[in-house]
Every structure is written in structure tokens, then in C-alpha cells.
Design an enzyme around this catalytic site. Structure first.
Site, PDB file in Angstrom:
ATOM      1  N   GLU A 205      -3.087  -0.725   4.032  1.00 26.44           N
ATOM      2  CA  GLU A 205      -3.660  -0.281   2.695  1.00 26.44           C
ATOM      3  C   GLU A 205      -5.097  -0.455   2.440  1.00 26.44           C
ATOM      4  O   GLU A 205      -5.796  -1.104   1.647  1.00 26.44           O
ATOM      5  CB  GLU A 205      -2.812  -1.291   1.683  1.00 26.44           C
ATOM      6  N   GLU A 285       6.709   1.135   2.046  1.00 27.93           N
ATOM      7  CA  GLU A 285       7.162  -0.236   1.251  1.00 27.93           C
ATOM      8  C   GLU A 285       7.629   0.283  -0.193  1.00 27.93           C
ATOM      9  O   GLU A 285       6.883   0.537  -0.897  1.00 27.93           O
ATOM     10  CB  GLU A 285       5.742  -0.837   1.069  1.00 27.93           C
TER      11      GLU A 285
END
Length: 672
Positions: A205, A285
Site C-alpha cells: 500500500e 484485502e
């Protein structure tokens, strides 16, 4: 950093996402054998995993493939239970497992590597392979995951100016050394080499990080490809918005997104398509639950919301990883923290399909039902919940204060310094450090002891000549009033509550990071003790001191150790069993069982009330030692000779808290 991105994606950054004993009664080996037989893998030389952009899919050995995966972190589950958790995932119809490799879990000091016991990630990978699960691997170097400093080792901060997660030469030199050790060890576990790893994440990320350093991503990509081979499928993960993808993606690394239940799938996967016009849809996710923080209510996400969005994604032929499938436990000091500074508790239950103790929930069975529409569910029974046992109350005796044991706790001679030194300057990563000085002036009336620059990271327990005065807290302007004579001994035991794991302030220094003042007078001339509490407890050095007559209850001596023993009952089958430790009336501290650090307790803050105690921490052949470091106040009900803790067979993770409730909008994932 370049002015224009190399990634084919628009916009900017800002965020970080996450919005979850051998198997009893079942032969895991039989299931593993049947799984492998059913898969009938090709020989290593003919195995392949790739991306087919024409058909928008992955290819496994040349055939279209879609993974349905779940996250389990080996670092949060006792090794004896790895097989049990993996088998339960397999029996839910999953065909892959996703896991992080936290750098700081394996390189505690520069050049000192540990891949043994609970750190044997290669055994975990082999068990996944034996169970019939492929692996989506996330080796960092930064992982976030509500883990201490996002998985980065704190010794990096021994150079205060280091720029983490950038192409800074000092940072990259450390990354290259670590990856030069780790990646060659992982190469035999790649799918094309006969192992289970099908794809490997680069960083994590990164589009939510302020730096936006494409040279850093390029260097990592070259490092990974150089060690693992050009044929390895590398991927990135970012929030499902173009603002996150702009700085988190790189050409030739496959861009994926993450988001939770209730998200608009057209918009979420549309964000991925701004980077990857073709290829498989991937939610790396998909949030089955959410993380907790001390002083906030236990977070939950409804099983119906999870099942509905999962079904919709699978109907689109999307690849999905459920984060978490089992959360596990932040044993010892491994929890992270968010900003404004708010540390995670010991439990990482995450309201996941498998509980912190690995037990299937209603959410597990509903997910299994959804998956059965798209994947074959293996035949055979699901491993049952691990048995739990309530061992009852255990009496604890007061052993002595931290000051009493200082000679046994200090790892080396104290360091004298005009101004306070941080944990990092003292080359200590976790736990506690004692700062000692003398009152510089008489204080006949209450005089405030303050940290004007918010320099207490994270909690400082203050005593004067052994008498507790109060607690100095991070992000809290209130001080502690001091009354005493010049020369009186002032002690501050500083607790590291976990480093920030997400955002621009992951360079989270611990200890007294700035000067303290007494009134308007700066305090100088410190004597600083680096403490190894874990080593002292494990070695048996913390035992009741002779000649102590203090009452066990009350805060008369400041942070205090309590110890006791209990034996596992004889004549009962399957003992020892998992259990939960409850500390009724205790305030805040740390607990060890037979020297194993269970983690922090803080029932006075909530929401977590009980601590998970795996059976692997217990002994049936000798008395079990319980050691408690109570930092503030033992129960008022303690007698002059003993207190008590209690082992129960049910967890309490949603106890009373002292903060307003949070509201988590469905589909959003603010950080993780």
C-alpha cells in the site's frame, strides 16, 4: 523522486488499508495426502503461474485459474497450530493462503537472523503446500498489518535522519542486505520451482505513503526479480481509489486493490482497471472484520455483509483474499499503533471467520457456503474447535517492585546523560526503560512535572523515593504534581506501547524523546537503565524477595511484580488445553506464563478483558509459573499476602471501554 510517475495511473495518495496443537480429532496428514493427490501437480520443470490479459485471468500450468484466499499470519499463531488453521481454510474451500513476513520478527539486530521455532516461515510455507494451499506472499520490506512499526526493525532508527520506505541509501542498504538473505531462501518455494508461492507482493500500500518515491519501487522490483527470477508474478496492493494507485503502482508489477463489504464493486474494480486495462480482477484485502484499539469498542462486521459482497465478487470471477481469515494474537510487544497515537491490543481476533483461538464461527460456515458455489468443498469433517479449560483462580504473591529488581533487570551498566536518551539510542527495541534523576530543587508545594514537547513515548510511571505519583502519557498535556526535597530520587519507568505501523510517522522513537521540566526548570543529569524484563522473568530471576512485608494490593511501591504457580489437573484427557487469562480488578501490565510473554493486559481501558493462553505455553509435568508486572495498581481486594488471577474457558474481547464508539462505514478501509 521524479516529477512524473512511471505508473499508468492517475491522481495522488493518502491512506492505508485493512477495511481477520495439531488439529484435534482429525488426521491432518490424511487430508494433506488427499489434497495433493487431487491436485496432481505437474513436475517442477513444467509448472508455471502467469497472467493472461486476453482472458482476464491468471494461468496455473497454462489453465485459467482464480484464487480464493485467506490471510493468516504465522507470526500471530503458535507453530503447533499452523496445520490446524491451514486445514480449516482448506476445508472451507479456499485454495490459497496469504501471509506477511515481518522483517523485524526475523532480524532483531543488524545481521542477526532467526528463522527458528515460531519464526520458521519456511515450515509454514511447506505446511501450506502439504495441505493443498497455494501461497500469496507479502514479504515487505514494509507490511503494516497492525504490527510493530509495520514490520520494519526499530534499529533502523539508530540513524535518526533515515528516510524509511524511500530510496534513501542507508535504508536501501539495510533492505538489500535483508532481502539478500530472505529472497534466496524463498526461491525454492516458488510455484515454478515445485513450491506453493504463486505471486509475491512488492512493498505494501505504498500509494498511501507520503514519499511517492518511484525510484524506491523500481529498486525493490529489480531486487525481487533479481533474486526470484523474471518469471515470478509480482504485484502491488493499494486502496480502491485512483488517488492511492498513483503512487503505489509501477509498470510491469501487477496492480491490485483492497476494499471491504458493501463497496461499490464497479467503482472499486474500476479503480484497478485504471492501471490494469486487462488481466484478472483482484481484491488483495477483503475485510472480514476490523482491527481493535485500546479504549475503543470491539469492532465487528456482519457475516451477512461479508457473504453478500464475497458472492458478488466471485460471481465476477474476481480473485479474492479475505483479510483476515484468522487474526491471531499480538503476543509479547508485537502490536502496532495508529495515529493519532492509539495502540492495538494484544488480541488480533479481527472478528474473523476463525477466532483468535482458531475456532470456526458462523461467519466461517456462511463463507464456506458461498465458496461452495464456485469451488469444490473437500470431503471430510471440518476440524473442531480446540478444547478449552477453565483452570480457575491462581493466587499470586507480591515479588517486589521494578526498583527492587533493578540489578536483575538491567542488561548492562546504566548510562549517564545530561539529557534523556531514547530506546533507539540505547539500542533497545521493546518493553521498558528506567530513567532516574534527582529533584533539582525543593518542591514544598505541588509542582508540575511536564513534557512540554510531548516527549513521553508512550507511558511514563513516575515515582519519587519509591512512592508513585502518577502517569505521564503521550498526547496528554497534563503532568504529574511533585512535592519533595532537592536530591530526592525521581524514577520514570517508560513503557513502549507499540510503534506506529501506518502513515508518515512510522519512525516512532520510544522513551523520553524530549526534555522534561519541573515547573519551569528543565531536568538534567539522567541515569538510564535498559531493562530486559523478559529475560529476567524467563530465567526465574523475578521471585518473591525475602523480608518484604508490603501489602500485595495498592500502589505503594510503583510498578510491581507478582508471581504464582498452578498445576494442570491430573486424570483429565487432552490436557493441557487452551484457556484464557482474566485479571479481575487489575489495571494495566504484562503477563508471562512459564516465561512466555502473553502480551499486555489493560482491562481498565478495554475492550479486551481476557488474554488467550495457548496450550503450548502450559506444562503438565511441572507447576506452571505465572508472572505479572502490574504497572499501576493491583486489585483493591488483595490481601497483604496474595492477589489472584483467573483462568476461564471463554474470551471477553468486548468489555467496557472509556471512549466514544467508532462507526466504520461499509466498504471503507481507512488504514491497516
Amino acid at each position: 523522486m521524479e516529477a512524473a510517475p512511471a505508473a499508468p495511473c492517475p491522481a495522488r495518495r493518502s491512506r492505508r488499508a485493512r477495511g481477520l496443537a495439531a488439529a484435534p480429532g482429525v488426521s491432518a496428514l490424511l487430508f494433506a495426502a488427499s489434497a495433493l493427490a487431487a491436485c496432481a501437480p505437474a513436475a517442477a520443470g513444467s509448472r508455471s503461474f502467469s497472467i493472461d490479459r486476453e482472458r482476464d485471468t491468471f494461468l496455473l500450468d497454462g489453465q485459467p485459474f482464480r484464487y480464493i484466499s485467506g490471510s493468516v499470519h504465522y507470526s500471530r499463531v503458535p507453530p503447533a497450530y499452523w496445520k490446524d488453521r491451514l486445514l480449516k481454510m482448506y476445508m472451507a474451500g479456499l485454495n490459497a493462503v496469504q501471509t506477511y513476513i515481518p522483517w523485524n520478527f526475523h532480524e532483531a539486530a543488524p545481521g542477526v537472523y532467526d528463522f527458528s521455532h515460531e519464526r520458521d516461515v519456511f515450515r509454514f510455507l511447506q505446511l501450506a503446500n502439504d495441505t493443498g494451499l497455494l501461497v500469496v506472499l507479502r514479504p515487505g520490506p514494509y507490511v503494516c498489518g497492525e504490527w510493530e512499526m509495520g514490520g520494519l526493525p526499530s534499529w533502523l532508527l539508530q540513524k535518526p535522519t533515515i528516510a524509511l520506505r524511500t530510496s534513501d541509501p542507508d535504508y536501501m542498504a539495510a533492505v538489500e542486505r535483508w532481502m539478500g538473505v530472505l529472497l534466496p531462501k524463498l526461491k525454492p518455494f516458488l510455484y515454478q520451482n515445485g513450491g506453493p508461492i504463486i505471486t509475491v507482493q512488492v512493498e505494501n500500500e505504498y500509494g498511501s505513503y507520503y514519499a511517492c518515491d518511484y525510484n524506491y519501487l523500481r529498486a525493490l522490483a529489480a531486487l525481487f526479480s533479481g533474486h526470484l527470477g523474471e518469471e515470478t508474478v509480482l504485484f502491488t496492493t493499494d486502496g480502491a481509489g485512483t488517488s492511492y494507485l498513483k503512487c503505489g503502482t509501477l509498470q510491469n508489477i501487477y496492480a491490485t486493490v483492497d476494499f471491504g463489504p458493501g463497496a461499490n464493486l464497479t467503482q472499486a474494480f474500476g479503480a484497478q482497471r485504471t492501471c490494469e486495462k486487462t488481466g484478472p480482477l483482484v481484491n488483495s484485502e477483503f475485510y472480514t472484520g476490523w482491527l481493535d484499539n485500546w479504549r475503543h469498542p470491539h469492532a465487528t462486521v456482519s457475516k451477512e455483509a461479508v457473504a453478500k459482497t464475497l458472492d458478488e465478487m466471485l460471481a465476477m470471477n474476481a480473485n479474492v483474499n479475505m483479510y483476515m481469515f484468522e487474526g491471531g494474537t499480538n503476543f509479547a510487544y508485537w502490536n502496532g499503533a495508529n495515529e493519532p497515537y492509539s495502540p492495538q491490543p494484544t488480541s488480533y481476533d479481527y472478528d474473523a471467520p476463525l477466532t483468535e483461538a482458531g475456532d470456526p464461527t458462523d461467519k466461517y460456515f456462511l463463507i464456506r457456503s458461498v465458496v461452495s458455489k464456485y469451488n469444490r468443498i473437500p470431503e471430510g469433517p471440518i476440524p473442531p474447535p480446540t478444547p478449552k479449560y477453565a483452570y480457575g483462580a491462581v493466587a499470586l504473591n507480591m515479588a517486589g517492585t521494578v526498583t527492587d529488581f533493578l540489578g536483575r533487570l538491567a542488561t548492562s551498566p546504566p548510562v549517564k546523560s545530561m539529557f534523556p536518551l531514547t530506546f533507539e539510542q540505547m539500542k533497545q527495541s521493546f518493553g521498558f526503560m528506567l530513567y532516574r534523576t534527582a529533584l533539582p530543587v525543593d518542591c514544598p508545594t505541588p509542582t508540575p512535572l511536564l513534557s512540554p514537547l510531548n516527549g513521553v513515548h508512550d507511558r511514563g510511571y513516575v515515582t519519587l523515593d519509591g512512592v508513585p505519583l502518577g502517569v505521564l502519557q503521550r498526547n496528554n498535556a497534563s503532568g504529574v504534581n511533585v512535592t519533595g526535597k532537592a536530591g530526592s530520587r525521581l524514577d520514570i519507568l517508560v513503557e513502549n506501547m507499540g510503534r506506529i505501523n501506518y502513515g508518515r510517522h512510522i519512525n516512532d522513537f520510544k522513551g523520553l524523546t524530549d526534555n522534561l521540566t519541573l515547573g519551569l526548570t528543565p531536568i538534567v543529569n539522567w541515569t538510564i537503565y535498559s531493562l530486559d524484563v523478559d529475560g529476567a522473568v524467563a530465567s526465574g530471576a523475578v521471585q518473591p524477595l525475602r523480608g518484604r512485608s508490603d501489602a500485595a494490593g495498592g500502589p505503594s511501591g510503583g510498578p510491581t511484580f507478582y508471581t504464582g504457580t498452578f498445576s494442570i489437573p491430573s486424570g483429565l484427557p487432552d490436557l493441557p488445553m487452551d484457556t484464557y487469562l482474566e485479571l479481575p480488578g487489575w489495571t494495566k501490565g504484562q503477563v508471562w506464563i512459564n516465561g512466555f510473554n502473553l502480551g499486555r493486559y489493560w482491562p481498565a481501558a478495554g475492550p479486551q478483558v481476557t488474554l488467550f493462553v495457548p496450550a503450548t505455553a502450559l506444562s503438565t509435568t511441572a507447576p506452571n509459573n505465572v508472572s505479572v508486572l502490574e504497572l499501576e495498581a493491583a486489585p483493591a481486594s488483595c490481601s497483604p499476602v496474595s492477589c489472584a488471577v483467573r483462568f476461564v474457558d471463554r474470551p471477553v474481547l468486548n468489555g467496557t471501554v472509556h471512549a466514544p464508539a467508532r462507526v466504520l462505514p461499509l466498504g471503507l478501509a481507512p488504514w491497516h
